[in-house]
Design a protein around this motif. Sequence first.
Motif, PDB file in Angstrom:
ATOM      1  N   CYS A 149       0.789  -1.246   0.000  1.00 45.98           N
ATOM      2  CA  CYS A 149       0.000   0.000   0.000  1.00 45.98           C
ATOM      3  C   CYS A 149       0.815   1.286   0.000  1.00 45.98           C
ATOM      4  O   CYS A 149       0.342   2.320  -0.462  1.00 45.98           O
ATOM      5  CB  CYS A 149      -0.983   0.046   1.177  1.00 45.98           C
ATOM      6  SG  CYS A 149      -2.082  -1.351   1.206  1.00 45.98           S
ATOM      7  N   ALA A 198       5.692  -3.856 -10.140  1.00 43.29           N
ATOM      8  CA  ALA A 198       4.771  -2.740  -9.897  1.00 43.29           C
ATOM      9  C   ALA A 198       5.380  -1.748  -8.904  1.00 43.29           C
ATOM     10  O   ALA A 198       5.288  -0.533  -9.095  1.00 43.29           O
ATOM     11  CB  ALA A 198       3.443  -3.271  -9.379  1.00 43.29           C
ATOM     12  N   GLN A 223      14.122  -6.245  -8.189  1.00 38.03           N
ATOM     13  CA  GLN A 223      12.982  -6.807  -8.935  1.00 38.03           C
ATOM     14  C   GLN A 223      13.171  -8.277  -9.296  1.00 38.03           C
ATOM     15  O   GLN A 223      14.192  -8.682  -9.823  1.00 38.03           O
ATOM     16  CB  GLN A 223      12.734  -6.003 -10.220  1.00 38.03           C
ATOM     17  CG  GLN A 223      11.477  -6.472 -10.958  1.00 38.03           C
ATOM     18  CD  GLN A 223      11.241  -5.679 -12.220  1.00 38.03           C
ATOM     19  OE1 GLN A 223      11.377  -4.455 -12.225  1.00 38.03           O
ATOM     20  NE2 GLN A 223      10.894  -6.354 -13.294  1.00 38.03           N
ATOM     21  N   GLY A 255      11.517 -11.487 -11.464  1.00 43.50           N
ATOM     22  CA  GLY A 255      10.571 -11.799 -12.533  1.00 43.50           C
ATOM     23  C   GLY A 255      11.195 -11.744 -13.904  1.00 43.50           C
ATOM     24  O   GLY A 255      12.413 -11.632 -14.051  1.00 43.50           O
ATOM     25  N   GLN A 256      10.335 -11.775 -14.870  1.00 39.78           N
ATOM     26  CA  GLN A 256      10.764 -11.868 -16.265  1.00 39.78           C
ATOM     27  C   GLN A 256      11.735 -10.776 -16.672  1.00 39.78           C
ATOM     28  O   GLN A 256      12.701 -11.017 -17.369  1.00 39.78           O
ATOM     29  CB  GLN A 256       9.524 -11.804 -17.142  1.00 39.78           C
ATOM     30  CG  GLN A 256       9.789 -12.049 -18.596  1.00 39.78           C
ATOM     31  CD  GLN A 256       8.550 -11.779 -19.412  1.00 39.78           C
ATOM     32  OE1 GLN A 256       7.445 -12.073 -18.976  1.00 39.78           O
ATOM     33  NE2 GLN A 256       8.717 -11.212 -20.572  1.00 39.78           N
ATOM     34  N   GLY A 294       1.846  -9.419  -0.383  1.00 39.96           N
ATOM     35  CA  GLY A 294       1.048  -8.475  -1.173  1.00 39.96           C
ATOM     36  C   GLY A 294       1.441  -8.477  -2.634  1.00 39.96           C
ATOM     37  O   GLY A 294       1.418  -7.453  -3.298  1.00 39.96           O
ATOM     38  N   ALA A 312      -6.018 -14.861  -5.341  1.00 39.19           N
ATOM     39  CA  ALA A 312      -4.797 -14.365  -6.010  1.00 39.19           C
ATOM     40  C   ALA A 312      -3.986 -15.547  -6.555  1.00 39.19           C
ATOM     41  O   ALA A 312      -3.783 -16.548  -5.856  1.00 39.19           O
ATOM     42  CB  ALA A 312      -3.952 -13.556  -5.026  1.00 39.19           C
TER      43      ALA A 312
HETATM   44  C1  LIG Z   1       6.617  -7.587 -20.493  1.00 35.65           C
HETATM   45  C2  LIG Z   1       6.328  -7.546 -19.028  1.00 35.65           C
HETATM   46  C3  LIG Z   1       7.321  -7.866 -18.143  1.00 35.65           C
HETATM   47  C4  LIG Z   1       7.054  -7.850 -16.768  1.00 35.65           C
HETATM   48  N1  LIG Z   1       8.056  -8.196 -15.892  1.00 35.65           N
HETATM   49  C5  LIG Z   1       7.781  -8.283 -14.585  1.00 35.65           C
HETATM   50  C6  LIG Z   1       8.764  -8.710 -13.642  1.00 35.65           C
HETATM   51  O1  LIG Z   1       9.919  -8.957 -13.976  1.00 35.65           O
HETATM   52  N2  LIG Z   1       8.392  -8.811 -12.341  1.00 35.65           N
HETATM   53  C7  LIG Z   1       7.129  -8.519 -11.890  1.00 35.65           C
HETATM   54  O2  LIG Z   1       6.874  -8.640 -10.683  1.00 35.65           O
HETATM   55  N3  LIG Z   1       6.185  -8.085 -12.749  1.00 35.65           N
HETATM   56  C8  LIG Z   1       6.486  -7.948 -14.076  1.00 35.65           C
HETATM   57  N4  LIG Z   1       5.538  -7.470 -14.922  1.00 35.65           N
HETATM   58  C9  LIG Z   1       4.300  -6.888 -14.351  1.00 35.65           C
HETATM   59  C10 LIG Z   1       3.267  -7.910 -13.921  1.00 35.65           C
HETATM   60  O3  LIG Z   1       2.445  -8.222 -15.015  1.00 35.65           O
HETATM   61  C11 LIG Z   1       2.394  -7.340 -12.781  1.00 35.65           C
HETATM   62  O4  LIG Z   1       1.825  -6.131 -13.206  1.00 35.65           O
HETATM   63  C12 LIG Z   1       3.149  -7.100 -11.473  1.00 35.65           C
HETATM   64  O5  LIG Z   1       3.868  -8.249 -11.099  1.00 35.65           O
HETATM   65  C13 LIG Z   1       2.135  -6.765 -10.386  1.00 35.65           C
HETATM   66  O6  LIG Z   1       2.789  -6.471  -9.196  1.00 35.65           O
HETATM   67  P1  LIG Z   1       2.038  -6.685  -7.787  1.00 35.65           P
HETATM   68  O7  LIG Z   1       1.638  -8.113  -7.670  1.00 35.65           O
HETATM   69  O8  LIG Z   1       2.913  -6.115  -6.748  1.00 35.65           O
HETATM   70  O9  LIG Z   1       0.783  -5.699  -7.907  1.00 35.65           O
HETATM   71  P2  LIG Z   1      -0.760  -5.952  -8.103  1.00 35.65           P
HETATM   72  O10 LIG Z   1      -1.035  -6.695  -9.348  1.00 35.65           O
HETATM   73  O11 LIG Z   1      -1.424  -4.653  -7.917  1.00 35.65           O
HETATM   74  O12 LIG Z   1      -1.162  -6.936  -6.917  1.00 35.65           O
HETATM   75  C14 LIG Z   1      -1.208  -6.539  -5.575  1.00 35.65           C
HETATM   76  C15 LIG Z   1      -1.684  -7.717  -4.768  1.00 35.65           C
HETATM   77  O13 LIG Z   1      -1.680  -7.360  -3.411  1.00 35.65           O
HETATM   78  C16 LIG Z   1      -2.872  -7.800  -2.797  1.00 35.65           C
HETATM   79  N5  LIG Z   1      -3.136  -6.848  -1.701  1.00 35.65           N
HETATM   80  C17 LIG Z   1      -3.571  -5.569  -1.769  1.00 35.65           C
HETATM   81  N6  LIG Z   1      -3.595  -5.004  -0.553  1.00 35.65           N
HETATM   82  C18 LIG Z   1      -3.183  -5.969   0.303  1.00 35.65           C
HETATM   83  C19 LIG Z   1      -2.989  -6.007   1.711  1.00 35.65           C
HETATM   84  N7  LIG Z   1      -3.179  -4.946   2.482  1.00 35.65           N
HETATM   85  N8  LIG Z   1      -2.563  -7.189   2.259  1.00 35.65           N
HETATM   86  C20 LIG Z   1      -2.349  -8.276   1.491  1.00 35.65           C
HETATM   87  N9  LIG Z   1      -2.499  -8.288   0.163  1.00 35.65           N
HETATM   88  C21 LIG Z   1      -2.905  -7.153  -0.416  1.00 35.65           C
HETATM   89  C22 LIG Z   1      -3.927  -7.781  -3.878  1.00 35.65           C
HETATM   90  O14 LIG Z   1      -4.949  -8.719  -3.580  1.00 35.65           O
HETATM   91  C23 LIG Z   1      -3.115  -8.158  -5.103  1.00 35.65           C
HETATM   92  O15 LIG Z   1      -3.138  -9.564  -5.289  1.00 35.65           O
HETATM   93  C24 LIG Z   1       5.779  -7.480 -16.283  1.00 35.65           C
HETATM   94  C25 LIG Z   1       4.786  -7.152 -17.207  1.00 35.65           C
HETATM   95  C26 LIG Z   1       5.054  -7.190 -18.548  1.00 35.65           C
HETATM   96  C27 LIG Z   1       3.948  -6.853 -19.510  1.00 35.65           C
END
Ligand SMILES: Cc1cc2nc3c(=O)[nH]c(=O)nc-3n(C[C@H](O)[C@H](O)[C@H](O)COP(=O)(O)OP(=O)(O)OC[C@H]3O[C@@H](n4cnc5c(N)ncnc54)[C@H](O)[C@@H]3O)c2cc1C
Length: 400
Positions: free
Chosen positions: A289, A313, A325, A327-328, A342, A368
């Motif tokens: 957050c 993100a 970071q 991932g991919q 999270g 998730a």
């Molecule tokens: C070509 C390409 C390459 C990419 N490369 C990478 C990469 O190398 N690494 C990578 O990580 N991503 C990569 N991405 C991005 C990936 O698609 C996601 O957008 C990213 O991983 C999302 O990050 P996140 O899970 O932190 O955020 P979000 O998708 O926003 O997810 C947040 C999560 O937290 C949970 N949440 C929210 N609040 C709370 C709380 N208080 N307590 C517990 N849970 C909570 C939600 O339920 C949700 O599941 C890439 C995308 C593309 C298109």
Amino acid sequence: MSIRVIEDKCIGCRLCVKVCPLGAITVVDKKARIDLDKCDLCGACVTACEKFQAIEIIREKEAAGDLDSYQGVWVFAEQKEGMVAGVTLELLGEGRKLADQLGTTLSTVLLGSGMDQAAQELIAHGADRVYLADSPQLADFLEDPYAEVLTELCREHKPAILLMGATTIGRSLAPKLAARLRTGLTADCTGLAIDGETKNLLQTRPAFGGNLMATIICPNHRPQMATVRPRVFPPAKRDENRTGEVVRLDYSARQLLQRAELLEVLKEAGTTINLAEANIIVAGGRGLCDQKNFALIQELADLLGGAVGASRAVVDAGWIPYAHQVGQTGKTVCPKIYIACGIHGAVQHLVGMQSSELIIAINKNPEAPIFKVADYGIVGDVLEVIPALIKEIKKARGEA
Ligand SMILES: Cc1cc2nc3c(=O)[nH]c(=O)nc-3n(C[C@H](O)[C@H](O)[C@H](O)COP(=O)(O)OP(=O)(O)OC[C@H]3O[C@@H](n4cnc5c(N)ncnc54)[C@H](O)[C@@H]3O)c2cc1C
């Protein structure tokens, strides 16, 4: 492939001489002459001569017989400051399997200065032969001399397969080498195998943003070249009783092409964390957050003696440097324990951590996708669960 000057069309204008990066062209009697030993067929002269069309690259498909003359599996042995990189040992493990399947030898090419001990280590980790190119000019990685030596060795010894790490060094060297050898290159492979029928190398890597896995072959050219990310394969086991051959190649008396000079190596503060080597990683995502809540991730990681990872993100949001970071488009990690806090579990994140030995996920959304790869899942608010975990760990250690 070859290159030739069409003498009838050449007017000796010297445009080609000016653009050739390797000084391979001279003009004699108003006709361009190309030194084929220096030329790497980059095509710059062909483009410069567009108006007169006096230079042409002759492309001919290699006959099947030519392909058969390429034998053996090679691993480029990456070293920094004399230390062999972890990815090299991982490639030796995988290369050994491929070589055994093909009934051929596994060789490594090691470039450096005073690397005899390292050569023995490569043999202990599975190499049958080490081509040890030794020269102070090769002590540190520089594209030009490294590419020159590797091109020469590949042309002379004709390996069927050449594997390199998908590291900064491998990613800059492999395409240059592939272009010079006029062969294909599959970058960032996550799987390698041999096609039982054709004996071609099957090179698997994520495609379309990680949404599907593509298996790529290079059936008409040799060597078949692939880069592989660190930590995708386990390192080869060390066996000090293994024996092998070290082929010493002394390049010290030869002036290698060197258009860049290494002045200094500066270690960027943000990249000093070694995620790839960590046994425990606590990773945070947008579910935290707020940037300030990364302090909780850091505290938990410190308590467990681990490193801090992150989703893209939060890196994109500027909450934490890119070096964290996973991932991919970040690092591929394979720790004993990966705690995802999270983090949603997007496929691009999963490809970088799903081979971790034990995955613990904390997410408030029970649906998730991270829970699909998790061994243990905690459905809850990270801002409550992490402090509770920290408290319990401290209590168990008598620190609270
Ligand atoms: C070509 C390409 C390459 C990419 N490369 C990478 C990469 O190398 N690494 C990578 O990580 N991503 C990569 N991405 C991005 C990936 O698609 C996601 O957008 C990213 O991983 C999302 O990050 P996140 O899970 O932190 O955020 P979000 O998708 O926003 O997810 C947040 C999560 O937290 C949970 N949440 C929210 N609040 C709370 C709380 N208080 N307590 C517990 N849970 C909570 C939600 O339920 C949700 O599941 C890439 C995308 C593309 C298109």
